[in-house]
Structure formats: C-alpha cells, structure tokens
Write a protein that holds these residues in place. Structure first.
Motif, PDB file in Angstrom:
ATOM      1  N   ALA A  65      39.191  25.875  32.465  1.00  0.00           N
ATOM      2  CA  ALA A  65      39.580  26.163  33.846  1.00  0.00           C
ATOM      3  C   ALA A  65      39.910  27.642  34.009  1.00  0.00           C
ATOM      4  O   ALA A  65      39.521  28.271  34.993  1.00  0.00           O
ATOM      5  CB  ALA A  65      40.773  25.302  34.254  1.00  0.00           C
ATOM      6  N   PHE A  66      40.605  28.219  33.045  1.00  0.00           N
ATOM      7  CA  PHE A  66      40.921  29.648  33.081  1.00  0.00           C
ATOM      8  C   PHE A  66      39.638  30.478  33.023  1.00  0.00           C
ATOM      9  O   PHE A  66      39.451  31.411  33.803  1.00  0.00           O
ATOM     10  CB  PHE A  66      41.850  29.999  31.919  1.00  0.00           C
ATOM     11  CG  PHE A  66      42.129  31.472  31.792  1.00  0.00           C
ATOM     12  CD1 PHE A  66      42.903  32.135  32.721  1.00  0.00           C
ATOM     13  CD2 PHE A  66      41.610  32.194  30.728  1.00  0.00           C
ATOM     14  CE1 PHE A  66      43.156  33.505  32.608  1.00  0.00           C
ATOM     15  CE2 PHE A  66      41.855  33.546  30.596  1.00  0.00           C
ATOM     16  CZ  PHE A  66      42.636  34.202  31.538  1.00  0.00           C
ATOM     17  N   TYR A  67      38.759  30.139  32.108  1.00  0.00           N
ATOM     18  CA  TYR A  67      37.462  30.815  31.953  1.00  0.00           C
ATOM     19  C   TYR A  67      36.699  30.806  33.282  1.00  0.00           C
ATOM     20  O   TYR A  67      36.227  31.842  33.746  1.00  0.00           O
ATOM     21  CB  TYR A  67      36.686  30.088  30.852  1.00  0.00           C
ATOM     22  CG  TYR A  67      35.337  30.632  30.506  1.00  0.00           C
ATOM     23  CD1 TYR A  67      35.165  31.434  29.385  1.00  0.00           C
ATOM     24  CD2 TYR A  67      34.209  30.324  31.262  1.00  0.00           C
ATOM     25  CE1 TYR A  67      33.922  31.917  29.028  1.00  0.00           C
ATOM     26  CE2 TYR A  67      32.962  30.813  30.922  1.00  0.00           C
ATOM     27  CZ  TYR A  67      32.825  31.598  29.802  1.00  0.00           C
ATOM     28  OH  TYR A  67      31.596  32.085  29.466  1.00  0.00           O
ATOM     29  N   ASP A  68      36.584  29.624  33.886  1.00  0.00           N
ATOM     30  CA  ASP A  68      35.865  29.489  35.161  1.00  0.00           C
ATOM     31  C   ASP A  68      36.554  30.261  36.281  1.00  0.00           C
ATOM     32  O   ASP A  68      35.887  30.868  37.127  1.00  0.00           O
ATOM     33  CB  ASP A  68      35.732  28.021  35.552  1.00  0.00           C
ATOM     34  CG  ASP A  68      34.805  27.245  34.622  1.00  0.00           C
ATOM     35  OD1 ASP A  68      34.008  27.872  33.884  1.00  0.00           O
ATOM     36  OD2 ASP A  68      34.882  25.996  34.629  1.00  0.00           O
ATOM     37  N   ALA A  69      37.883  30.247  36.313  1.00  0.00           N
ATOM     38  CA  ALA A  69      38.621  30.976  37.350  1.00  0.00           C
ATOM     39  C   ALA A  69      38.376  32.467  37.246  1.00  0.00           C
ATOM     40  O   ALA A  69      38.158  33.146  38.256  1.00  0.00           O
ATOM     41  CB  ALA A  69      40.117  30.683  37.234  1.00  0.00           C
ATOM     42  N   THR A  73      36.249  34.449  40.155  1.00  0.00           N
ATOM     43  CA  THR A  73      37.042  35.380  40.949  1.00  0.00           C
ATOM     44  C   THR A  73      36.581  36.821  40.784  1.00  0.00           C
ATOM     45  O   THR A  73      36.455  37.557  41.759  1.00  0.00           O
ATOM     46  CB  THR A  73      38.529  35.271  40.570  1.00  0.00           C
ATOM     47  OG1 THR A  73      38.940  33.921  40.761  1.00  0.00           O
ATOM     48  CG2 THR A  73      39.379  36.178  41.424  1.00  0.00           C
ATOM     49  N   LEU A  74      36.340  37.247  39.560  1.00  0.00           N
ATOM     50  CA  LEU A  74      36.017  38.645  39.283  1.00  0.00           C
ATOM     51  C   LEU A  74      34.531  38.933  39.225  1.00  0.00           C
ATOM     52  O   LEU A  74      34.114  40.079  39.368  1.00  0.00           O
ATOM     53  CB  LEU A  74      36.658  39.087  37.963  1.00  0.00           C
ATOM     54  CG  LEU A  74      38.172  38.988  37.898  1.00  0.00           C
ATOM     55  CD1 LEU A  74      38.652  39.346  36.503  1.00  0.00           C
ATOM     56  CD2 LEU A  74      38.805  39.886  38.929  1.00  0.00           C
ATOM     57  N   GLY A  75      33.720  37.913  38.959  1.00  0.00           N
ATOM     58  CA  GLY A  75      32.292  38.135  38.796  1.00  0.00           C
ATOM     59  C   GLY A  75      31.963  38.846  37.490  1.00  0.00           C
ATOM     60  O   GLY A  75      30.898  39.430  37.345  1.00  0.00           O
ATOM     61  N   CYS A  76      32.879  38.817  36.550  1.00  0.00           N
ATOM     62  CA  CYS A  76      32.697  39.449  35.243  1.00  0.00           C
ATOM     63  C   CYS A  76      32.404  38.381  34.202  1.00  0.00           C
ATOM     64  O   CYS A  76      32.759  37.218  34.363  1.00  0.00           O
ATOM     65  CB  CYS A  76      33.956  40.213  34.835  1.00  0.00           C
ATOM     66  SG  CYS A  76      34.406  41.551  35.947  1.00  0.00           S
ATOM     67  N   HIS A  77      31.785  38.787  33.119  1.00  0.00           N
ATOM     68  CA  HIS A  77      31.483  37.879  32.020  1.00  0.00           C
ATOM     69  C   HIS A  77      32.675  37.836  31.066  1.00  0.00           C
ATOM     70  O   HIS A  77      33.135  38.873  30.604  1.00  0.00           O
ATOM     71  CB  HIS A  77      30.227  38.349  31.281  1.00  0.00           C
ATOM     72  CG  HIS A  77      29.885  37.518  30.106  1.00  0.00           C
ATOM     73  ND1 HIS A  77      29.445  36.219  30.226  1.00  0.00           N
ATOM     74  CD2 HIS A  77      29.944  37.778  28.784  1.00  0.00           C
ATOM     75  CE1 HIS A  77      29.241  35.728  29.023  1.00  0.00           C
ATOM     76  NE2 HIS A  77      29.530  36.652  28.127  1.00  0.00           N
ATOM     77  N   VAL A  94      36.936  40.987  29.221  1.00  0.00           N
ATOM     78  CA  VAL A  94      35.803  40.719  30.097  1.00  0.00           C
ATOM     79  C   VAL A  94      34.840  41.905  30.083  1.00  0.00           C
ATOM     80  O   VAL A  94      35.219  43.030  29.746  1.00  0.00           O
ATOM     81  CB  VAL A  94      36.258  40.464  31.562  1.00  0.00           C
ATOM     82  CG1 VAL A  94      37.040  39.186  31.666  1.00  0.00           C
ATOM     83  CG2 VAL A  94      37.053  41.618  32.112  1.00  0.00           C
ATOM     84  N   TYR A  95      33.597  41.607  30.449  1.00  0.00           N
ATOM     85  CA  TYR A  95      32.579  42.641  30.613  1.00  0.00           C
ATOM     86  C   TYR A  95      32.097  42.574  32.055  1.00  0.00           C
ATOM     87  O   TYR A  95      31.598  41.553  32.509  1.00  0.00           O
ATOM     88  CB  TYR A  95      31.407  42.414  29.651  1.00  0.00           C
ATOM     89  CG  TYR A  95      30.253  43.341  29.925  1.00  0.00           C
ATOM     90  CD1 TYR A  95      30.334  44.684  29.568  1.00  0.00           C
ATOM     91  CD2 TYR A  95      29.114  42.897  30.580  1.00  0.00           C
ATOM     92  CE1 TYR A  95      29.287  45.545  29.830  1.00  0.00           C
ATOM     93  CE2 TYR A  95      28.071  43.757  30.845  1.00  0.00           C
ATOM     94  CZ  TYR A  95      28.159  45.081  30.477  1.00  0.00           C
ATOM     95  OH  TYR A  95      27.135  45.942  30.742  1.00  0.00           O
ATOM     96  N   CYS A  96      32.273  43.671  32.765  1.00  0.00           N
ATOM     97  CA  CYS A  96      31.863  43.754  34.167  1.00  0.00           C
ATOM     98  C   CYS A  96      30.736  44.758  34.290  1.00  0.00           C
ATOM     99  O   CYS A  96      30.957  45.959  34.077  1.00  0.00           O
ATOM    100  CB  CYS A  96      33.027  44.171  35.052  1.00  0.00           C
ATOM    101  SG  CYS A  96      34.444  43.043  34.972  1.00  0.00           S
ATOM    102  N   ALA A  97      29.550  44.294  34.581  1.00  0.00           N
ATOM    103  CA  ALA A  97      28.394  45.189  34.753  1.00  0.00           C
ATOM    104  C   ALA A  97      28.528  45.913  36.080  1.00  0.00           C
ATOM    105  O   ALA A  97      28.752  45.321  37.117  1.00  0.00           O
ATOM    106  CB  ALA A  97      27.100  44.398  34.718  1.00  0.00           C
ATOM    107  N   GLY A  98      28.364  47.224  36.020  1.00  0.00           N
ATOM    108  CA  GLY A  98      28.377  48.009  37.240  1.00  0.00           C
ATOM    109  C   GLY A  98      29.689  48.405  37.659  1.00  0.00           C
ATOM    110  O   GLY A  98      30.564  48.796  37.957  1.00  0.00           O
TER     111      GLY A  98
END
Length: 98
Positions: A65-69, A73-77, A94-98
C-alpha cells in the motif's frame, strides 16, 4: 519534576514528525488500500507515516500500500530494495525521471 514532564512532552511531540532529513518538507496526505499516510518527499527519498489506527492486514499488504501510494502520488519509480521501516513509518528511495 516540571522539567521531566516538559522533556517527556518534547520527546513525544518529536515522534510524530518525519525526522531531520525531511525538515521543512510539507506532507502530502494520501489514502491507499485502507491506510492513510503522510508522505514527505525530499527529492531523493520518501518517508511515509501511517496516520490511521487500522491494524495492518499484514506487513506485505502494508508495504505494498505504501509502495502504491508513493508511485501514484509522486509519479516516481520506487526502488523497492531500499524500503526500510516498520508498520507505522516507512522510508524508500525513489527515481524520478525528468
């Protein structure tokens, strides 16, 4: 005695915060799979604090649930192998492209 009581109150107040790495970072409140989290994102990692008193179904369910949230929410991997914490507070890189 008063000093002891004051110190106890300060310690307990610190327990509900996200920690020094997330100082000044605003919380984003998210509901996912029956849990309510405050998510703190500092640019490279996310700390989530479970707010509701619902007893987690299982550690696996709670972590998912935390992973999915975080991803929704952030759109990050989420870098899953970096997840650390317990059934109240989790931290993940997390890894956020862009």
């Amino acid at each position: 005695m008063r000093l002891s009581l004051l110190l106890l109150c300060l310690v307990l107040a610190g327990c509900s915060g996200p920690g020094l790495d997330y100082r000044g970072v605003p919380a984003t409140r998210v509901a996912q799979a029956g849990y309510t989290f405050d998510l703190y994102f500092n640019g490279r990692s996310v700390r989530g604090i479970r707010l509701n008193q619902t007893r987690p179904v299982s550690r696996r369910h709670f972590r998912r649930a935390f992973y999915d949230a975080v991803e929704a929410t952030l759109g990050c991997h989420v870098l899953g192998s970096t997840m650390d914490g317990d059934l109240v507070m989790l931290t993940v890189d997390v890894y956020c492209a862009g």
